[in-house]
Design a protein around this motif. Structure first.
Motif, short mmCIF file in Angstrom:
data_model
loop_
_atom_site.label_atom_id
_atom_site.label_comp_id
_atom_site.label_asym_id
_atom_site.label_seq_id
_atom_site.Cartn_x
_atom_site.Cartn_y
_atom_site.Cartn_z
N TYR A 137 0.87 -1.18 0.00
CA TYR A 137 0.00 0.00 0.00
C TYR A 137 0.90 1.22 0.00
CZ TYR A 137 -3.65 3.29 1.31
OH TYR A 137 -4.52 4.35 1.32
N SER A 138 0.73 2.06 -1.04
CA SER A 138 1.61 3.21 -1.22
C SER A 138 3.05 2.75 -0.96
CB SER A 138 1.18 4.36 -0.30
OG SER A 138 1.96 5.51 -0.55
N MET A 139 3.86 3.48 -0.20
CA MET A 139 5.24 3.09 0.01
C MET A 139 5.49 2.53 1.41
SD MET A 139 7.18 6.04 -2.21
CE MET A 139 8.82 5.46 -1.76
N GLN A 140 4.45 1.91 1.98
CA GLN A 140 4.52 1.46 3.37
C GLN A 140 5.55 0.36 3.62
OE1 GLN A 140 0.64 0.35 4.58
NE2 GLN A 140 0.27 2.24 5.66
N ARG A 141 5.95 -0.35 2.56
CA ARG A 141 6.97 -1.38 2.79
C ARG A 141 8.22 -0.75 3.40
NH1 ARG A 141 8.76 -3.40 -2.55
NH2 ARG A 141 10.87 -2.64 -2.12
N ASP A 142 8.52 0.48 2.97
CA ASP A 142 9.68 1.21 3.49
C ASP A 142 9.60 1.47 4.98
OD1 ASP A 142 10.10 1.41 0.85
OD2 ASP A 142 10.25 3.58 0.76
N ALA A 143 8.38 1.42 5.53
CA ALA A 143 8.22 1.74 6.95
C ALA A 143 8.50 0.53 7.84
CB ALA A 143 6.81 2.28 7.22
N GLY A 144 8.84 -0.60 7.23
CA GLY A 144 9.27 -1.74 8.05
C GLY A 144 8.30 -2.90 8.13
N LEU A 145 7.21 -2.83 7.38
CA LEU A 145 6.23 -3.93 7.42
C LEU A 145 6.65 -5.03 6.45
CD1 LEU A 145 2.33 -3.65 7.34
CD2 LEU A 145 3.69 -5.70 7.01
N TYR A 146 7.38 -6.01 6.94
CA TYR A 146 7.82 -7.12 6.09
C TYR A 146 8.25 -8.31 6.94
CZ TYR A 146 12.60 -5.46 7.07
OH TYR A 146 13.77 -5.06 7.69
N GLY A 147 8.32 -9.47 6.32
CA GLY A 147 8.76 -10.67 7.04
C GLY A 147 8.94 -11.85 6.10
N SER A 148 9.25 -12.99 6.70
CA SER A 148 9.60 -14.22 5.95
C SER A 148 8.47 -15.23 5.93
CB SER A 148 10.77 -14.93 6.63
OG SER A 148 11.91 -14.15 6.64
N ILE A 149 8.38 -15.95 4.84
CA ILE A 149 7.54 -17.14 4.77
C ILE A 149 8.44 -18.30 4.36
CG2 ILE A 149 5.55 -18.25 3.68
CD1 ILE A 149 4.47 -15.45 3.02
N ARG A 150 8.42 -19.36 5.17
CA ARG A 150 9.25 -20.52 4.84
C ARG A 150 8.34 -21.74 4.75
NH1 ARG A 150 13.56 -22.48 9.25
NH2 ARG A 150 14.25 -20.31 9.07
N VAL A 151 8.31 -22.34 3.59
CA VAL A 151 7.44 -23.51 3.39
C VAL A 151 8.32 -24.74 3.20
CG1 VAL A 151 5.57 -24.50 2.02
CG2 VAL A 151 5.72 -22.01 2.29
N SER A 152 8.14 -25.72 4.09
CA SER A 152 8.90 -26.97 4.00
C SER A 152 8.23 -27.91 3.01
CB SER A 152 8.92 -27.68 5.36
OG SER A 152 9.19 -26.79 6.38
N PRO A 153 9.00 -28.85 2.45
CA PRO A 153 8.38 -29.78 1.49
C PRO A 153 7.37 -30.66 2.19
CG PRO A 153 10.77 -29.98 1.49
CD PRO A 153 10.41 -29.12 2.66
N ASN A 154 6.49 -31.15 1.38
CA ASN A 154 5.48 -32.07 1.84
C ASN A 154 6.13 -33.31 2.45
OD1 ASN A 154 2.88 -32.77 2.16
ND2 ASN A 154 2.37 -32.43 0.00
N ASN A 155 5.41 -33.89 3.34
CA ASN A 155 5.79 -35.17 3.90
C ASN A 155 6.20 -36.12 2.77
OD1 ASN A 155 6.03 -37.19 5.78
ND2 ASN A 155 3.90 -37.85 5.53
N GLY A 156 7.41 -36.62 2.87
CA GLY A 156 7.83 -37.61 1.88
C GLY A 156 8.63 -37.05 0.73
N SER A 157 8.48 -35.76 0.39
CA SER A 157 9.26 -35.25 -0.73
C SER A 157 10.56 -34.63 -0.22
CB SER A 157 8.46 -34.24 -1.55
OG SER A 157 7.82 -33.33 -0.72
N ALA A 158 11.64 -35.16 -0.71
CA ALA A 158 12.95 -34.70 -0.27
C ALA A 158 13.37 -33.48 -1.07
CB ALA A 158 13.97 -35.81 -0.43
N GLU A 159 14.35 -32.77 -0.58
CA GLU A 159 14.95 -31.68 -1.33
C GLU A 159 16.26 -32.17 -1.91
OE1 GLU A 159 14.55 -28.66 1.98
OE2 GLU A 159 13.56 -27.61 0.32
N PRO A 160 16.74 -31.58 -2.98
CA PRO A 160 17.94 -32.12 -3.64
C PRO A 160 19.24 -31.66 -2.98
CG PRO A 160 17.06 -30.29 -4.90
CD PRO A 160 16.13 -30.48 -3.74
N PHE A 161 19.21 -31.41 -1.69
CA PHE A 161 20.44 -31.03 -0.99
C PHE A 161 20.18 -31.25 0.49
CE2 PHE A 161 17.83 -27.40 -2.22
CZ PHE A 161 17.49 -26.86 -0.99
N THR A 162 21.24 -31.29 1.27
CA THR A 162 21.08 -31.49 2.72
C THR A 162 21.81 -30.38 3.46
OG1 THR A 162 23.04 -32.86 2.81
CG2 THR A 162 20.92 -34.00 2.53
#
Lengths: 575, 575
Positions: A137-162
């Motif tokens: 909204y307008s330039m409000q990101r500059d005011a500090g409203l932000y964060g992380s989303i981390r989504v892990s793989p589904n049960n059973g699906s591996a990632e190609p690195f450890t």
């Protein structure tokens, strides 16, 4: 990554707690609903030692992280406690399949959330990866409203690195002026440019060089005024989820003495490659693996430096702390990492081209396209205002959000003329100061045939000063795109497509167009809704550097009442 | 005032213009519709030499004056160009008979006006007099959104005094912090009081004592940084319409060496009386007649000083300029008028009591009342927040404006319990620091029987610091009230009404309650709608010092869609 969890021999109470914790951590078979209750408000904080009002979520900036598993449903009940300002939050990288009204793009997918009101965002996280959220909204990101989303793989699906540990780090640049001061300066006929940032932040922490004369607002002994510390154990491998939400700056990230292996970009697995430092543009996310394989008796600098613009902001610093060294023990090196040359475009182009899809996760693009649109990015003066344009059209929002206007057939609320799909290719000199006498402001949008394949060519040019061309990271809502190629100079629609990478292009949601260069993207218009596509530099989008795509809006389900309340859509509805 | 207009012997073009002008000035027989197109936006201005973003209307603060004739219809098309903040404008002193949705009180009579939107206010000015307009959204009035409304008598109706020239002058106090910084400080658990103003403004002009260290934002050679000049011709009589829209301060206004005759208060003619200086409280308007009867070879100071609080702000100065002296020629007196003692409550009480209805315009009050409500004004701590309360109830707005909620029977959107109509009269010591353990926040309102007569007693007390009692100017929307009396100490509901002035009380819309004193008002609840009644000190109302009255809401006509869009009233309505 194999989760293994051991409960040490502790008293019975702790043991129960530990077993309970292991139950939480153990992969769940069913998708979960994860509910967050957030309050956005202004609070005085000193992220870089300088005290100012910033927007926090539940008292924090960066706000709370969303940690979820693929297939989960996220519900965020967002209370706007900003007193005078509206708000909206975009879930950056989440495609919002089936929930286009939850994209959080004020003016496109919803009306703003008014002070005092609580708005509920509800969406599924359908793919594992590293995503973001931030004010849209307008330039409000500059005011500090932000964060992380981390989504892990589904049960059973591996990632190609450890890896052994997983950390999210958001990079940012930071201004001491408020967002509304910046926005007002940009929107005035007496144009006031935002200028270079005062400092750079790593996970919300930086350091401004406080002078005694501003001791009332700048306090370097404030406990908030301390660098971010990443503590590591020698021999372990760390997945660092590095994201940038800068207002303006492109950044280069490095950890003194440590290589990094790039393994993920914008939620897609990358064919691993090793780098000494990472160029990262606003809106991008990367996962890099870092092994703590250096002399463990000391600490190291993690550093960010401004690139693509001549740096006027000091290096942003964090401490890469080898346990058990004290986390405040400064690295012994006298000079901090300076990063690559800010104007080495070739270096950046090379790194951009190195990012390719992982061979086991390669979802190849359609071999041909149904439509090609070229977007010439230019700086303009329109009616005495400094603007950015795409094909000489500078974007502004209608009062009624597009999603509602299109769904309800309110054709009068925005410009119905289709915007141009190209520019005067033959005559336009991208190396000259633009004339562009015919640039206009418009709210017109691109309507795409549902399920068609669309190619977008971002074409960079010279700005209004001689010999200057900025780097623009473009972000697409609601989709990922294949990055088919980067080039220098003017894109040739007849020759250049022959050199597209159709074998293993990476999919992303944000991509830079380099100085005086072009970038070619392809995507499937298969997500019913209305989606913004814009330069992720906050001031550039504010100045009109964006477009809107519509596709399959007739397939969108009934819109929730909660997104309404502005423009033509005010009224009484008994629930 | 007899309008006389002479066209001098000018070339024919100017003569035509002059004749045309005289047609405009000549009293029109018919009521007119006067349409104003306004744009509210933030702009950098330096009203007291210090540069900050303030809210202007069409580039000005104070905004354009509304000049109308009794019976006219005013239409203001207000475009909100504030980028991130909503807005609403209240027409202070206009009763909005038949148009309660145009009162401009966000949360009571309308939803806020969103950025980018244009809202139309339409109302009649049914009585001659001096009125105001100002923002009525959060603390935005402090940001500079205010102006004058001057309504001339109807064709044929004379005023009980004569004068040669008519001037509107708004007094204000001025802060360098932004409105949202002030509001955030007041709304935080780490309470930050707004403090005393940096300067005082006369018709938007003042002078802050700029130090060299803030030369970047404070420029005393800026042309905006010059005193207001009131040029007079010797021997002429001036009607000065003096109004106060201070955020915090009570003021005393005087013109060096000149007496003033008070002739109007809040749109009502006053039995004339002569004063050396005028005490004026935020939200009040007065007309005073000043004759330019002093030595015309020099200029004089017009000055405002803070009263009721220990002054920490320098005297505000304007120049009372005798033509043809140079308007910038400073008065020869070395000391500027200092005003009366700030803590001389008796002096102020005496002047308040001197204001009575003009004998020819004396609309006497009903001799008895149907209902008496006593409002004890206290400072409280509620849930860790510093608040102001009325009978231990601290006001907050529901998300759906009362007018809409009541008209549409949305009883769940605000607290339906009637708020208390008095306090523990027997035991409460108004001279002690309040305990008030039971103070609560509530959105409950007072529902008045339509056409009933209501008495309100404002009862002042000690604040949370020992030996401190502030002066509160209370403003009633939608009505004028008779001021029946002022007293010291605790109001006695059995004895004090016997001394009410029922013979010639002045009618007003704003009245002070003095330190440790009481003020008694009477009004007819005869205006269908929902009306705020609150302390006009911006921070006090923000902290909960207000109530809401409802009367005859069932008689209100169909509400316009334009006031909707918040709380429960978002939705799609095909026009």
């Amino acid at each position: 990554m194999g989760v293994h969890f051991e409960c040490p021999k502790f008293p019975i109470g702790l043991l129960v707690l530990c077993l309970f914790a292991s139950l939480i951590i153990a992969p769940s078979v069913e998708a979960r609903i994860r509910t967050y209750n957030w309050e956005a408000k202004y609070e005085y904080k000193s992220p870089d030692c300088y005290k100012k009002l910033i927007i926090t979520i539940n008292g924090k900036s960066p706000g709370p992280s969303i940690l979820a598993r693929q297939g989960d449903t996220i519900i965020v009940n967002l209370k706007n406690s900003l007193l005078m300002e509206n708000v909206a939050i975009h879930w950056h990288g989440i495609r919002q399949i089936g929930t286009p009204w939850s994209d959080g793009t004020e003016g496109v997918t919803q009306c703003p959330i008014l002070p005092g009101e609580t708005f509920t965002y509800k969406f599924d996280v359908d793919r594992p990866g590293t995503y973001l959220y931030h004010a849209h909204y307008s330039m409000q990101r500059d005011a500090g409203l932000y964060g992380s989303i981390r989504v892990s793989p589904n049960n059973g699906s591996a990632e190609p690195f450890t890896y052994d540990y997983d950390r999210s780090i958001i990079l940012n640049d930071w201004y001491h002026k408020s967002a509304y001061e910046q926005a007002t300066g940009l929107s005035s006929q007496n144009f006031e440019w935002v200028g270079e940032p005062e400092s750079l932040l790593i996970q919300g922490k930086g350091r401004f060089n406080c002078s005694p004369s501003n001791a009332d607002v700048c306090n370097s002994t404030n406990p908030e005024c301390s660098p971010y510390v990443l503590t590591v154990v020698s021999g372990k491998t760390y997945r660092l989820r590095i994201a940038s939400l800068t207002s303006l700056s492109a950044l280069n990230f490095e950890i003194e003495g440590h290589n990094m292996t790039v393994v993920e970009a914008d939620g897609h697995y990358v064919e691993p490659f090793v780098i000494k430092n990472l160029n990262i543009y606003s809106g991008e996310t990367y996962s890099v693996l870092v092994r703590a394989d250096q002399d463990p008796s000391r600490n190291y600098w993690a550093a960010i430096n401004v690139i693509t613009r001549k740096p006027e902001t000091p290096t942003g610093l964090a401490i890469f702390n080898y346990y058990p060294n004290h986390p405040r023990k400064l690295p012994p090196t006298t000079s901090v990492p300076a990063g690559p040359l800010w104007n080495d475009t070739d270096y950046r182009l090379e790194q951009s081209r190195a990012i390719k899809a992982h061979h086991d996760y390669n979802d190849r693009p359609p071999p041909t396209t149904d439509r090609m649109i070229i977007f010439l990015n230019t700086q303009n003066t329109i009616d005495g205002y400094r603007r950015w344009s795409v094909n000489n059209v500078s974007f502004f929002f209608p009062h009624t959000p597009y999603l509602i206007a299109l769904k309800e057939n309110l054709t009068h609320v925005f410009d119905q003329t289709p915007p141009p799909t190209g520019y005067n290719f033959t005559n336009y000199d991208i190396y000259s100061v633009p004339e562009n006498h015919n640039a206009t402001n418009s709210s017109s949008i691109y309507r795409l045939q549902f399920n068609s394949t669309v190619d977008i060519i971002l074409q960079n040019t010279n700005m209004m000063n001689r010999d200057s061309s900025d780097t623009h990271p473009w972000h697409l809502h609601g989709h990922d795109f294949w990055v088919l190629g980067y080039g220098k100079g003017k894109f040739d629609p007849f020759k250049d497509p022959k050199n597209y990478n159709l074998v293993d292009p990476i999919m992303k949601n944000t991509v830079p167009v380099h100085r005086y260069g072009w970038t070619a993207l392809r995507f499937k218009a298969d997500n019913p809704g209305v989606w913004a596509f814009h330069c992720h530099i906050e001031s550039h989008f504010h100045m009109g550097m964006g477009v809107v795509f519509e596709e399959g809006v007739e397939k969108v389900g009934e819109l929730p009442q909660s997104i309404m309340g502005c423009g033509e859509i005010k009224g009484f509805h008994r629930p």
